[in-house]
Design a protein around this motif. Structure first.
Motif, mmCIF file in Angstrom:
data_model
loop_
_atom_site.group_PDB
_atom_site.id
_atom_site.type_symbol
_atom_site.label_atom_id
_atom_site.label_comp_id
_atom_site.label_asym_id
_atom_site.label_seq_id
_atom_site.Cartn_x
_atom_site.Cartn_y
_atom_site.Cartn_z
ATOM 1 N N ARG A 249 0.850 -1.181 0.000
ATOM 2 C CA ARG A 249 0.000 0.000 0.000
ATOM 3 C C ARG A 249 0.887 1.233 0.000
ATOM 4 N NH1 ARG A 249 -3.069 -0.174 4.956
ATOM 5 N NH2 ARG A 249 -1.545 1.223 5.904
ATOM 6 N N ILE A 250 0.607 2.161 -0.913
ATOM 7 C CA ILE A 250 1.360 3.414 -1.016
ATOM 8 C C ILE A 250 0.401 4.559 -0.758
ATOM 9 C CG2 ILE A 250 2.812 4.857 -2.487
ATOM 10 C CD1 ILE A 250 2.319 1.486 -3.814
ATOM 11 N N GLU A 251 0.741 5.396 0.209
ATOM 12 C CA GLU A 251 -0.082 6.564 0.516
ATOM 13 C C GLU A 251 0.730 7.822 0.263
ATOM 14 O OE1 GLU A 251 -1.256 6.055 4.546
ATOM 15 O OE2 GLU A 251 -2.830 4.584 4.088
ATOM 16 N N ALA A 252 0.194 8.694 -0.565
ATOM 17 C CA ALA A 252 0.848 9.969 -0.886
ATOM 18 C C ALA A 252 -0.047 11.102 -0.404
ATOM 19 C CB ALA A 252 1.092 10.071 -2.388
ATOM 20 N N ARG A 253 0.410 11.802 0.660
ATOM 21 C CA ARG A 253 -0.367 12.907 1.235
ATOM 22 C C ARG A 253 0.250 14.245 0.838
ATOM 23 N NH1 ARG A 253 -0.636 8.811 5.071
ATOM 24 N NH2 ARG A 253 -2.698 8.451 5.996
ATOM 25 N N ASN A 254 -0.599 15.254 0.830
ATOM 26 C CA ASN A 254 -0.142 16.621 0.568
ATOM 27 C C ASN A 254 0.670 16.716 -0.725
ATOM 28 O OD1 ASN A 254 -1.250 17.566 3.079
ATOM 29 N ND2 ASN A 254 0.531 16.652 4.118
ATOM 30 N N ILE A 255 0.116 16.122 -1.784
ATOM 31 C CA ILE A 255 0.802 16.174 -3.074
ATOM 32 C C ILE A 255 0.832 17.627 -3.556
ATOM 33 C CG2 ILE A 255 0.763 15.384 -5.465
ATOM 34 C CD1 ILE A 255 -0.744 12.916 -4.545
ATOM 35 N N ARG A 256 2.009 18.085 -3.871
ATOM 36 C CA ARG A 256 2.156 19.457 -4.331
ATOM 37 C C ARG A 256 1.410 19.675 -5.646
ATOM 38 N NH1 ARG A 256 8.674 20.384 -3.625
ATOM 39 N NH2 ARG A 256 8.820 19.918 -1.388
ATOM 40 N N LEU A 257 0.973 20.886 -5.854
ATOM 41 C CA LEU A 257 0.340 21.241 -7.109
ATOM 42 C C LEU A 257 1.323 20.963 -8.244
ATOM 43 C CD1 LEU A 257 -2.336 22.423 -8.148
ATOM 44 C CD2 LEU A 257 -1.228 24.662 -8.163
ATOM 45 N N ASN A 258 0.870 20.250 -9.249
ATOM 46 C CA ASN A 258 1.722 19.821 -10.369
ATOM 47 C C ASN A 258 2.825 18.868 -9.919
ATOM 48 O OD1 ASN A 258 0.212 21.503 -12.049
ATOM 49 N ND2 ASN A 258 1.603 23.223 -11.705
ATOM 50 N N GLY A 259 2.584 18.163 -8.826
ATOM 51 C CA GLY A 259 3.594 17.252 -8.299
ATOM 52 C C GLY A 259 3.569 15.883 -8.950
ATOM 53 N N ASN A 260 4.599 15.095 -8.645
ATOM 54 C CA ASN A 260 4.749 13.759 -9.210
ATOM 55 C C ASN A 260 4.922 12.736 -8.087
ATOM 56 O OD1 ASN A 260 4.835 15.076 -11.707
ATOM 57 N ND2 ASN A 260 7.082 15.143 -11.699
ATOM 58 N N VAL A 261 4.488 11.500 -8.344
ATOM 59 C CA VAL A 261 4.733 10.373 -7.452
ATOM 60 C C VAL A 261 4.995 9.152 -8.327
ATOM 61 C CG1 VAL A 261 3.850 8.888 -5.618
ATOM 62 C CG2 VAL A 261 3.162 11.292 -5.693
ATOM 63 N N GLU A 262 6.050 8.384 -8.009
ATOM 64 C CA GLU A 262 6.314 7.209 -8.819
ATOM 65 C C GLU A 262 6.946 6.096 -7.987
ATOM 66 O OE1 GLU A 262 9.030 8.115 -11.966
ATOM 67 O OE2 GLU A 262 10.693 8.572 -10.621
ATOM 68 N N MET A 263 6.777 4.872 -8.475
ATOM 69 C CA MET A 263 7.390 3.696 -7.863
ATOM 70 C C MET A 263 8.208 2.967 -8.927
ATOM 71 S SD MET A 263 5.641 0.369 -5.959
ATOM 72 C CE MET A 263 4.703 -0.186 -7.390
ATOM 73 N N THR A 264 9.454 2.656 -8.589
ATOM 74 C CA THR A 264 10.323 1.879 -9.472
ATOM 75 C C THR A 264 10.964 0.773 -8.648
ATOM 76 O OG1 THR A 264 12.179 3.382 -9.030
ATOM 77 C CG2 THR A 264 10.801 3.868 -10.953
ATOM 78 N N TRP A 265 11.731 -0.075 -9.337
ATOM 79 C CA TRP A 265 12.473 -1.107 -8.595
ATOM 80 C C TRP A 265 13.713 -1.528 -9.361
ATOM 81 C CZ3 TRP A 265 8.961 -6.138 -8.381
ATOM 82 C CH2 TRP A 265 8.742 -6.617 -9.664
ATOM 83 N N LYS A 266 14.576 -2.229 -8.639
ATOM 84 C CA LYS A 266 15.734 -2.893 -9.222
ATOM 85 C C LYS A 266 15.649 -4.371 -8.869
ATOM 86 C CE LYS A 266 19.010 1.021 -8.912
ATOM 87 N NZ LYS A 266 20.320 1.448 -8.352
ATOM 88 N N TRP A 267 15.844 -5.209 -9.869
ATOM 89 C CA TRP A 267 15.800 -6.653 -9.649
ATOM 90 C C TRP A 267 17.080 -7.134 -8.956
ATOM 91 C CZ3 TRP A 267 13.302 -10.407 -13.539
ATOM 92 C CH2 TRP A 267 12.087 -9.908 -13.995
ATOM 93 N N PRO A 268 17.027 -8.318 -8.349
ATOM 94 C CA PRO A 268 18.278 -8.957 -7.903
ATOM 95 C C PRO A 268 19.181 -9.148 -9.118
ATOM 96 C CG PRO A 268 16.359 -10.127 -7.044
ATOM 97 C CD PRO A 268 15.843 -9.137 -8.040
ATOM 98 N N SER A 269 20.456 -8.858 -8.972
ATOM 99 C CA SER A 269 21.325 -8.789 -10.149
ATOM 100 C C SER A 269 22.264 -9.966 -10.311
ATOM 101 C CB SER A 269 22.160 -7.504 -10.088
ATOM 102 O OG SER A 269 22.921 -7.483 -8.897
#
Length: 839
Positions: free
Chosen positions: A563-583
């Motif tokens: 679960r991802i909760e993003a509060r107080n997102i700025r006007l024109n703001g961004n939120v993202e999720m990325t990952w890196k695999w085991p290498s």
């Protein structure tokens, strides 16, 4: 007369069962004609109960001892979403086999497993839930007209004849061959011209009559007229301004009156609701339900009929006879499935649970995978590799260490990765060195995120996003939607822009399904206060701080709630999720391992299009192209295995590799089949059912449905990398003595000799194409009119006969509304042979 018959049969049954404690109704007597039984049951139902039978979730009727039943089950390439099952290749890969007999056997195996699961569930709980029934929403007969369409992997081919032949074989295999009972019920979908995801809910396909008749209809027509499909699913979209599920031209004039369909029409998802909410073709939900019913849509998949038809009936929009017309169609199919009969009289009721992913079905899945993989390049005949030769081979890519089956899949017990198979089969002579393709940071693709069962109607891959018009997730969300990634850009989000949000907060929920087990690095960044819960652990990060990087040990066999909760997102703001695999070995890079090896094999997948999302481009992902070029530069003996849901622009990769195998999504037999092909134990024989284009800019817009504007090999005049029907072999086939014999006014017989002049036994797909000067004048370059898959041992010649019907030669005359066959000379091609003939 009808009531007299019912009274008569009821009296006979009463006389036979006077000692029974419970009444035995005529509809329970398997000796009676189905129509009599249907009428008897229908006459015992209240109006509300009749409407209930027209909803996917049909409620129980306790007083008649009828259990609850959910109409919704899936079997796109195996029994799906119901636990253990054999997983066959996705339809686009099955299309590469060009093998109608194989498709029939696969569908027969699927229906065996479905029957076994149904009876087990019914015996255990007394009713069946969603995905446990006998009514399946397969096959997909929408044509693969544009590879950018998100659901291309669900199609068999870009050609009407090939799609229709394979789809009809699938329908027949699912439904069985008993004269009285269906094994399971097949539902060809989505009728019709359903070829976009971006506009699928509210878009209208503008289709001219000729395109409709010659390109979009034929596969559905074959499934009805030749396959006797017992059900058909209407589409979300509209056709020429009229929603498909409220379109009397489609559902009555064509489907029933022209093609003789007498089965059940089921709406897609919430298509009945969308008649009102999205298409605005009705002024109320009940009017939308009424229009659908009157047009010929018998059932609503999302149960909109339950309230909609009640209100429509009270408002005088429909009559009880309208309801009964649909009810009779629905009940008839349930009787044909044996749902009201004792197991002793239903021929399919004793299929044992042991058939589920049985050894025979695993072998069938392997056969399908072998025949589906297409060899696109084989320079210097680098393939097959020599299994007896000592060598060092670099295996580059995460996909060596995982299995992937795509959406609408079951869960087989046999899940072998390609790395495991190669080690087991050839580990004695080959020194395998595996390395991940990279440790690059990338968005978490939707295929690794699966939502809960309650979201199955809208699609399970991705996340559920709850959007609030305040900064603290307070109150009710202003919208709840299906997101494919956490990649929120408030300024570019049109859905939120129309709400003019000055404050915003979002909560995303899903379950992470890791492709491999190991330590993943999950990275969250954004112009917001973040709270992330992974499993039972909670992490927080304030806006403006460094990205939140979390090392999470994920097990590929155990979903992890997130679960991802993003509060107080700025006007024109961004939120993202990325990952890196085991290498893997962090001290080794793909280039270093490749440079130290005799051969480098790269395995990449691209499945970035799916239900709900069209492709923005056919280009290979930039980081994948860069990897292939880098490895090919340091090792000239580079082989690429490419698994995709559509024909991408792989031409840019071809110069950097010696061999290119297009894997598609080949099911649970994929790893074994790939290993066999790489080392020559199986000769590749797949032929592409779609065109691989050289330049996507030459394609018409995605929403252009006019086939003459360059759709498929039939009309496309641009640059092609690999044509429709293309596929290399390790051997060589020669054709000679092509002949065409007229068998009357409606059919031909094509005869040709096929010789295997190479060094390997192999299978060939004999493809017959026809042309006509009048066709060419209208832009139609050629058309597939027949095909046959054959086995030819090395050094042998076989005599092939292919019956060809007249239908592929017919053209639609829009002025006279009829099919016509052009007079004059046709030219027919098979292999490198051609011959001119006339009807």
């Amino acid at each position: 007369m009808r009531n007299v018959l019912i009274v008569f049969f009821s009296l006979l049954i009463w006389l036979e069962t006077t000692s029974a404690q419970e009444p035995v109704y005529p509809f329970r007597d398997a000796r009676l004609p189905v129509d009599v039984r249907v009428v008897d049951l229908a006459d015992r139902l209240t109006v509300e109960e009749k409407i209930g039978f027209l909803c996917a979730k049909a409620p129980a009727i306790d007083r008649l001892n009828i259990p609850a039943y959910d109409w919704w089950s899936e079997a796109l390439h195996g029994v799906a979403r119901n636990g253990k099952a054999t997983v066959f290749p996705k339809p686009i890969a099955l299309g590469s086999t060009w093998d109608t007999g194989l498709i029939h056997r696969i569908a027969d195996a699927i229906s065996d497993e479905a029957r076994a699961k149904y009876h087990a569930a019914l015996k255990k709980q007394g009713f069946t839930k969603r995905y446990e029934g006998l009514t399946f929403f397969s096959p997909t007969l929408n044509i693969a007209r544009d590879p950018r369409w998100g659901r291309t992997s669900e199609c068999f081919a870009e050609d009407p004849l090939l799609t229709g032949a394979l789809g009809t074989a699938f329908v027949k295999g699912l439904q069985g061959d008993d004269p009285n009972y269906l094994k399971i019920l097949a539902t060809p979908k989505h009728f019709v011209a359903n070829n976009e995801e971006n506009r699928r809910n509210d878009g209208s396909a503008a289709v001219d009559e000729t395109s409709l008749r010659e390109y979009y209809f034929p596969a559905f027509r074959m499934s009805v007229e030749e396959g006797n499909a017992a059900s058909v699913m209407g589409a979300y979209n509209a056709l020429n301004g009229i929603p498909c599920c409220a379109n009397p031209f489609l559902l009555t004039d064509v489907l029933r009156d022209e093609w003789g369909f007498d089965g059940v029409v089921m709406s897609d998802g919430s298509a009945v609701e969308k008649i009102y909410t999205h298409h605005h073709y009705a002024d109320s939900p009940e009017e939308g339900a009424a229009k659908a019913l009157l047009a010929g849509c018998d059932m609503s998949l999302r149960d909109e009929y339950r309230e909609g038809l009640k209100k429509a009936l009270l408002a005088g929009m429909i009559t009880e006879k309208d309801i009964e017309r649909a009810l009779f169609r629905v009940l008839k199919q349930r009787f044909r499935l044996g749902m009201f009969d004792a197991d002793s009289v239903v021929p399919y009721s004793h299929i044992p649970a042991s058939v589920i992913e049985s050894e025979a079905h695993r072998k069938l899945a392997l056969e399908a995978a072998r025949k589906s993989i297409v060899l696109l390049e084989n320079k210097d005949k680098i393939l097959p590799l020599d299994a007896g030769k000592k060598m060092k081979i670099a295996l580059i890519g995460n996909d060596f260490q995982r299995t992937y089956y795509g959406d609408y899949s079951g869960l087989p017990d046999s899940n072998q990765t390609l790395y495991e198979v190669l080690q087991r089969r050839y580990g004695d002579t080959v020194d395998w060195q595996w390395v991940a393709e990279s440790s690059r940071e990338e968005p978490v693709a939707s295929q690794y995120m699966i939502r809960g069962e309650s979201f199955a109607y809208e699609g399970k891959l991705g996340l559920t996003g709850y959007y609030f018009a305040n900064g603290n997730l307070e109150g009710d969300p202003v919208t709840i939607r299906h997101d494919h990634q956490v990649d929120y850009r408030s300024a570019a989000d049109a859905d939120l822009a129309i709400r003019r949000l000055t404050e915003a907060s979002v909560r995303w929920e899903t379950n992470l399904h890791a492709p491999v087990s190991g330590d993943f690095t999950l990275i969250f960044r954004g112009d917001a206060d973040l709270t992330v819960k992974i499993g039972s652990r909670v992490y927080q990060q304030k806006s403006g701080e460094q990205p939140l990087a979390i090392t999470a040990e994920l097990d590929r066999s155990t979903p992890c709630p997130i679960r991802i909760e993003a509060r107080n997102i700025r006007l024109n703001g961004n939120v993202e999720m990325t990952w890196k695999w085991p290498s893997g070995n962090v001290n080794m890079t793909p280039e270093r391992v490749a440079a130290q090896s005799d051969v480098a094999i790269i395995f990449l997948r691209d499945d970035l299009a799916y239900e709900g999302r069209d492709r923005e481009t056919l280009a290979v992902q930039p980081h994948q192209a860069a990897l292939v070029k880098a490895v090919g530069k340091v090792n000239p003996n580079t082989i690429l295995l490419f698994g995709s849901s559509a024909p991408l622009l792989v031409g840019e990769l071809a110069p950097h590799v010696k061999a290119l195998l297009n894997v598609w999504i080949a099911g649970q037999g994929e790893s074994e089949a790939l290993a066999e092909i790489l080392f020559g134990e199986t000769n590749p024989s797949g032929k592409s059912p779609v065109t691989f284009f050289s330049d996507e800019k030459q394609l018409p817009p995605l929403d252009d449905y006019n086939i003459t504007h360059g759709r498929s090999y039939q009309y496309f005049k641009g640059d092609v990398r690999y044509p429709f029907g293309y596929g290399l072999s390790y051997t060589e086939f020669n054709y000679r003595n092509l002949k065409v014999k007229n068998l009357g006014t409606d059919s031909l017989l094509v005869e040709v000799q096929v010789s295997n002049v190479g060094n390997y036994d192999g299978e060939e797909v004999v493809q017959c194409f026809a042309t006509h000067s009048v066709w060419e004048d209208s832009g139609l370059l050629r058309r597939l009119v027949g095909f046959q898959r054959v086995y030819v041992p090395k050094g042998k010649t076989i005599f092939v006969q292919i019956p060809i019907a007249k239908q592929p030669f017919e053209r639609w005359n829009a002025e006279s509304d009829e099919w016509v066959t052009r007079q004059g000379a046709y030219k027919l091609y098979a292999g490198d042979q051609s011959i001119t003939f006339s009807w």
